[in-house]
Scaffold this motif. Sequence first.
Motif, mmCIF file in Angstrom:
data_model
loop_
_atom_site.group_PDB
_atom_site.id
_atom_site.type_symbol
_atom_site.label_atom_id
_atom_site.label_comp_id
_atom_site.label_asym_id
_atom_site.label_seq_id
_atom_site.Cartn_x
_atom_site.Cartn_y
_atom_site.Cartn_z
ATOM 1 N N HIS A 165 110.634 56.297 -136.385
ATOM 2 C CA HIS A 165 110.704 56.597 -134.952
ATOM 3 C C HIS A 165 109.345 56.445 -134.258
ATOM 4 C CE1 HIS A 165 114.709 58.073 -135.897
ATOM 5 N NE2 HIS A 165 114.180 58.897 -136.799
ATOM 6 N N LYS A 166 108.624 55.408 -134.641
ATOM 7 C CA LYS A 166 107.328 55.088 -134.036
ATOM 8 C C LYS A 166 107.342 53.636 -133.537
ATOM 9 C CE LYS A 166 105.331 59.045 -135.200
ATOM 10 N NZ LYS A 166 104.829 60.032 -134.206
ATOM 11 N N PRO A 167 108.233 53.323 -132.592
ATOM 12 C CA PRO A 167 108.367 51.924 -132.153
ATOM 13 C C PRO A 167 107.103 51.360 -131.506
ATOM 14 C CG PRO A 167 109.573 53.403 -130.691
ATOM 15 C CD PRO A 167 109.179 54.208 -131.878
ATOM 16 N N ARG A 168 106.382 52.186 -130.762
ATOM 17 C CA ARG A 168 105.166 51.697 -130.110
ATOM 18 C C ARG A 168 104.096 51.343 -131.145
ATOM 19 N NH1 ARG A 168 104.195 55.629 -124.790
ATOM 20 N NH2 ARG A 168 106.135 55.031 -123.692
ATOM 21 N N LEU A 169 103.965 52.210 -132.144
ATOM 22 C CA LEU A 169 103.006 51.930 -133.208
ATOM 23 C C LEU A 169 103.417 50.680 -133.976
ATOM 24 C CD1 LEU A 169 100.461 52.796 -134.679
ATOM 25 C CD2 LEU A 169 101.860 54.308 -136.123
ATOM 26 N N GLY A 170 104.725 50.519 -134.158
ATOM 27 C CA GLY A 170 105.230 49.339 -134.838
ATOM 28 C C GLY A 170 104.896 48.066 -134.074
ATOM 29 N N LYS A 171 105.067 48.088 -132.761
ATOM 30 C CA LYS A 171 104.730 46.918 -131.945
ATOM 31 C C LYS A 171 103.234 46.625 -131.992
ATOM 32 C CE LYS A 171 108.516 47.269 -128.597
ATOM 33 N NZ LYS A 171 108.872 47.473 -127.159
ATOM 34 N N PHE A 172 102.438 47.693 -131.986
ATOM 35 C CA PHE A 172 100.991 47.509 -132.049
ATOM 36 C C PHE A 172 100.567 46.869 -133.369
ATOM 37 C CE2 PHE A 172 96.912 49.138 -133.615
ATOM 38 C CZ PHE A 172 96.057 48.603 -132.656
ATOM 39 N N MET A 173 101.094 47.387 -134.493
ATOM 40 C CA MET A 173 100.722 46.869 -135.795
ATOM 41 C C MET A 173 101.192 45.429 -135.977
ATOM 42 S SD MET A 173 98.984 49.265 -137.191
ATOM 43 C CE MET A 173 98.927 49.067 -138.951
ATOM 44 N N ALA A 174 102.388 45.145 -135.472
ATOM 45 C CA ALA A 174 102.907 43.782 -135.565
ATOM 46 C C ALA A 174 102.051 42.836 -134.725
ATOM 47 C CB ALA A 174 104.360 43.744 -135.090
ATOM 48 N N GLY A 175 101.677 43.283 -133.539
ATOM 49 C CA GLY A 175 100.825 42.468 -132.682
ATOM 50 C C GLY A 175 99.441 42.272 -133.270
ATOM 51 N N LEU A 176 98.905 43.324 -133.905
ATOM 52 C CA LEU A 176 97.593 43.228 -134.545
ATOM 53 C C LEU A 176 97.622 42.193 -135.664
ATOM 54 C CD1 LEU A 176 94.692 44.242 -135.028
ATOM 55 C CD2 LEU A 176 95.657 46.029 -136.512
ATOM 56 N N PHE A 177 98.687 42.246 -136.473
ATOM 57 C CA PHE A 177 98.806 41.253 -137.535
ATOM 58 C C PHE A 177 98.867 39.842 -136.957
ATOM 59 C CE2 PHE A 177 101.245 38.259 -140.010
ATOM 60 C CZ PHE A 177 100.633 38.334 -141.244
ATOM 61 N N ALA A 178 99.674 39.669 -135.916
ATOM 62 C CA ALA A 178 99.833 38.339 -135.325
ATOM 63 C C ALA A 178 98.502 37.795 -134.821
ATOM 64 C CB ALA A 178 100.862 38.391 -134.195
ATOM 65 N N LEU A 179 97.712 38.644 -134.154
ATOM 66 C CA LEU A 179 96.404 38.209 -133.656
ATOM 67 C C LEU A 179 95.469 37.826 -134.803
ATOM 68 C CD1 LEU A 179 95.729 40.795 -130.792
ATOM 69 C CD2 LEU A 179 96.085 38.330 -130.536
ATOM 70 N N CYS A 180 95.446 38.657 -135.850
ATOM 71 C CA CYS A 180 94.587 38.360 -137.001
ATOM 72 C C CYS A 180 95.033 37.083 -137.697
ATOM 73 C CB CYS A 180 94.615 39.524 -137.987
ATOM 74 S SG CYS A 180 93.846 41.028 -137.367
ATOM 75 N N CYS A 181 96.349 36.881 -137.772
ATOM 76 C CA CYS A 181 96.868 35.692 -138.435
ATOM 77 C C CYS A 181 96.491 34.435 -137.660
ATOM 78 C CB CYS A 181 98.389 35.777 -138.569
ATOM 79 S SG CYS A 181 99.105 34.408 -139.502
ATOM 80 N N ILE A 182 96.538 34.501 -136.346
ATOM 81 C CA ILE A 182 96.131 33.353 -135.539
ATOM 82 C C ILE A 182 94.661 33.038 -135.802
ATOM 83 C CG2 ILE A 182 95.757 32.518 -133.183
ATOM 84 C CD1 ILE A 182 98.234 34.203 -132.377
ATOM 85 N N GLY A 183 93.830 34.094 -135.863
ATOM 86 C CA GLY A 183 92.413 33.889 -136.185
ATOM 87 C C GLY A 183 92.232 33.333 -137.580
ATOM 88 N N GLY A 184 93.019 33.855 -138.548
ATOM 89 C CA GLY A 184 92.958 33.349 -139.909
ATOM 90 C C GLY A 184 93.449 31.924 -140.012
ATOM 91 N N THR A 185 94.409 31.591 -139.164
ATOM 92 C CA THR A 185 94.958 30.233 -139.146
ATOM 93 C C THR A 185 93.900 29.209 -138.762
ATOM 94 O OG1 THR A 185 97.212 30.953 -138.650
ATOM 95 C CG2 THR A 185 96.609 28.723 -138.000
ATOM 96 N N VAL A 186 93.213 29.472 -137.671
ATOM 97 C CA VAL A 186 92.190 28.513 -137.246
ATOM 98 C C VAL A 186 90.997 28.531 -138.203
ATOM 99 C CG1 VAL A 186 92.877 28.641 -134.832
ATOM 100 C CG2 VAL A 186 91.095 30.175 -135.662
ATOM 101 N N GLY A 187 90.828 29.671 -138.933
ATOM 102 C CA GLY A 187 89.733 29.757 -139.889
ATOM 103 C C GLY A 187 90.063 29.075 -141.199
ATOM 104 N N ALA A 188 91.085 29.618 -141.908
ATOM 105 C CA ALA A 188 91.459 29.066 -143.216
ATOM 106 C C ALA A 188 92.156 27.721 -143.082
ATOM 107 C CB ALA A 188 92.359 30.049 -143.957
#
Length: 478
Positions: A165-188
């Motif tokens: 029952h923490k949907p906002r935290l879930g959206k934040f964590m999912a968004g954080l992963f997506a941002l890091c993955c985009i950065g990792g994508t252009v890096g790796a």
Amino acid sequence: MEIDKIIDTAFEPISNAVAAVIFYSIPFFDLEIKLVLLWLVAAGLFFTVYLGFINIRCFWHGIDVLRGKYDQDNADGQINRFQALMTSLSGTVGLGNIAGVAVAISVGGPGAAFWMAVMGLFGMSTKFIEVTLGVKYRQHGSRRHPEAISGGPMYYLRAAFNQFHKPRLGKFMAGLFALCCIGGTVGAGGLFQANQAYQQALVVTGGEAGFLAERGWLFGIFMALLVGLVILGGIKWIAAVASSVVPIMAITYILAGFAVIGVHYEAIPDALQTVFEMALYPEAGIGAMMGALLMGVQRATFSNEAGLGSSAIAHSAVRTDVPVSQGMVGMLGPFIDTVVICMITALVIVISGAYVEGGGIEGVELTSRAFASGISWFPYVLSVTVFLFAYSTMISWSYYGLKCTTYLFGEYDIVENIYKVIFCVFIVIGSATQLSNIILFTDSMIFAMAIPNIIGLYLLAPEIKKDLQVYLQKLGIR
């Protein structure tokens, strides 16, 4: 000032700023231990024990699943199991196996190779759970392309926190992963791969006196055009190219490695003894052992991506209605990547003694020198292999970044096209920057993905354990 130096000068402060946050360290004896590495090691150990050493007891079952023994007719998905594994491997079996191992040994000594292999074995369990979750929580998110599938940590992170029952935290964590993955994508996927492919091309075209000297940007444009031709076709084109290129380049590299090891066969016992002694009983004491261990863990994770969640994005498109079955296939990735291919590279480097001649951090140049000790003309073959490894990794990581981009901004054609152009631009930048800055930025973004991803794995671990028990009971596997 040359274009290469202008780009590198602008890129250096960005790399330093990002790394200072992600690689926060704590003092331990004479070492600085990066907390994110402890986070990854703990996850690998926990999931291996929690899932009953699934990496060992279900190893052969995973091979049977990959062979199609348990395939279903008319299952949902876009690509077959082999294509899914090859797409994932094309993102992992790349320059991390050639340049990454060289970096580990040049910095941490031969002992780092041993810890890379150990981390690869534990990483199999982590890869199992994240691939299983990727398939389980995937979805058809595009109205214009209903057949397209999107999956990965973004979706199971959101589901994990919704259960509490923490949907906002879930959206934040999912968004954080997506941002890091985009950065990792252009890096790796863009920066590191293009940089090392250019370095090897530079070696075989005359070095600093050759045509490509100080023309990394030109090489990058060529690579960007080739990548663009494939990524425009989406996951089916990427999977088709990966399933064709990866087996050929991996087998070629393995055979060449065995050839060099065979030339130096008399040195094999001493080389193995050196690896084990410097990993477990280094002359310089506990500090040297910890240094080798930490470097091995870092390069192994960069190579096989276990704990980062990226491979789950590729496996999510597989044709199956049984998520656990694809998890079995997914866990084979770290074994092939880190235990087999990385160890071949390490043995070639150690047996040849090429690492002793180097001065400071080295990447593909060290591997090339080691192979040349057994096969004088191999640097030319390696340049082709490096090119293919880099190319396959680029197209796979472009897909990871694409799915994270559409997760954040919507599954629209304009969003996809803008991302693809930006990704290709970073390939050009990668060809024109220095290795130290590339590794710093790439590692930072790659390892940042592990923070939200592993939290989601812990939250959903009981659920996957139950699914695994049901799956094994149904098949009569103990």
